[in-house]
Scaffold this motif. Sequence first.
Motif, PDB file in Angstrom:
ATOM      1  N   HIS A  68     -16.192  27.858  51.618  1.00  0.00           N
ATOM      2  CA  HIS A  68     -17.263  28.276  50.478  1.00  0.00           C
ATOM      3  C   HIS A  68     -16.470  27.023  49.017  1.00  0.00           C
ATOM      4  O   HIS A  68     -17.523  26.673  48.774  1.00  0.00           O
ATOM      5  CB  HIS A  68     -17.978  28.926  50.014  1.00  0.00           C
ATOM      6  CG  HIS A  68     -18.341  29.515  49.132  1.00  0.00           C
ATOM      7  ND1 HIS A  68     -18.342  30.185  47.817  1.00  0.00           N
ATOM      8  CD2 HIS A  68     -20.138  29.639  49.314  1.00  0.00           C
ATOM      9  CE1 HIS A  68     -19.619  29.834  47.485  1.00  0.00           C
ATOM     10  NE2 HIS A  68     -20.952  30.170  47.865  1.00  0.00           N
ATOM     11  N   GLU A  87     -24.488  30.478  50.833  1.00  0.00           N
ATOM     12  CA  GLU A  87     -24.224  29.141  49.978  1.00  0.00           C
ATOM     13  C   GLU A  87     -23.827  28.187  50.917  1.00  0.00           C
ATOM     14  O   GLU A  87     -23.693  26.813  50.661  1.00  0.00           O
ATOM     15  CB  GLU A  87     -23.830  29.554  48.640  1.00  0.00           C
ATOM     16  CG  GLU A  87     -24.955  30.038  47.826  1.00  0.00           C
ATOM     17  CD  GLU A  87     -23.617  30.944  46.682  1.00  0.00           C
ATOM     18  OE1 GLU A  87     -22.934  30.655  47.044  1.00  0.00           O
ATOM     19  OE2 GLU A  87     -24.791  30.978  45.940  1.00  0.00           O
ATOM     20  N   SER A 101     -18.573  23.510  48.283  1.00  0.00           N
ATOM     21  CA  SER A 101     -19.421  23.364  47.381  1.00  0.00           C
ATOM     22  C   SER A 101     -19.153  22.187  46.515  1.00  0.00           C
ATOM     23  O   SER A 101     -20.334  21.474  45.638  1.00  0.00           O
ATOM     24  CB  SER A 101     -20.109  24.735  46.272  1.00  0.00           C
ATOM     25  OG  SER A 101     -19.716  25.711  47.415  1.00  0.00           O
ATOM     26  N   THR A 127     -25.511  25.948  53.213  1.00  0.00           N
ATOM     27  CA  THR A 127     -26.504  25.038  52.439  1.00  0.00           C
ATOM     28  C   THR A 127     -25.537  23.698  52.420  1.00  0.00           C
ATOM     29  O   THR A 127     -25.777  22.338  52.018  1.00  0.00           O
ATOM     30  CB  THR A 127     -27.835  25.039  51.452  1.00  0.00           C
ATOM     31  OG1 THR A 127     -26.881  26.009  50.222  1.00  0.00           O
ATOM     32  CG2 THR A 127     -28.866  26.626  52.221  1.00  0.00           C
ATOM     33  N   SER A 128     -25.034  24.748  51.641  1.00  0.00           N
ATOM     34  CA  SER A 128     -23.795  23.179  50.764  1.00  0.00           C
ATOM     35  C   SER A 128     -22.945  22.232  52.209  1.00  0.00           C
ATOM     36  O   SER A 128     -22.387  21.417  52.247  1.00  0.00           O
ATOM     37  CB  SER A 128     -22.614  23.545  50.087  1.00  0.00           C
ATOM     38  OG  SER A 128     -21.510  24.752  51.263  1.00  0.00           O
TER      39      SER A 128
END
Length: 116
Positions: A104, A29, A108, A32-33
């Motif tokens: 993270h 995650e 995000s 990708t973010s």
Amino acid sequence: MKSAIQPALMPMSPVAMLDVWKVGIMAIELWTSSFSTITQRNQLWQTQPFFSPRMMKENQRMVTEKLEASMEAGFAMQKAFLNMLGGQHAPWWVTSRQAMQPYHRRSSANSKRLAR
């Protein structure tokens, strides 16, 4: 003399395996973010003048967030190291999750904010 208990390098319990799985998901995650955020910021830089107030604010926000995330991750690693010196060992999947958490969370949030 007290014998030191060595933390496991490989997860042996189902709970530990689940934690390792969560670390892997968090890493994917984060990747990708981060990729999405970098792409969206590059598009902003190509379509807007760099001296516009919106871009100046975005660039300052980017630098500030990176510094804050780096300090939080550094503090998490420092805390884990000091705990280790004190005899409280945490497995690698716990410390890596704590170190990735600030990056993270911010990545995000940036990806969602810039997608609007």
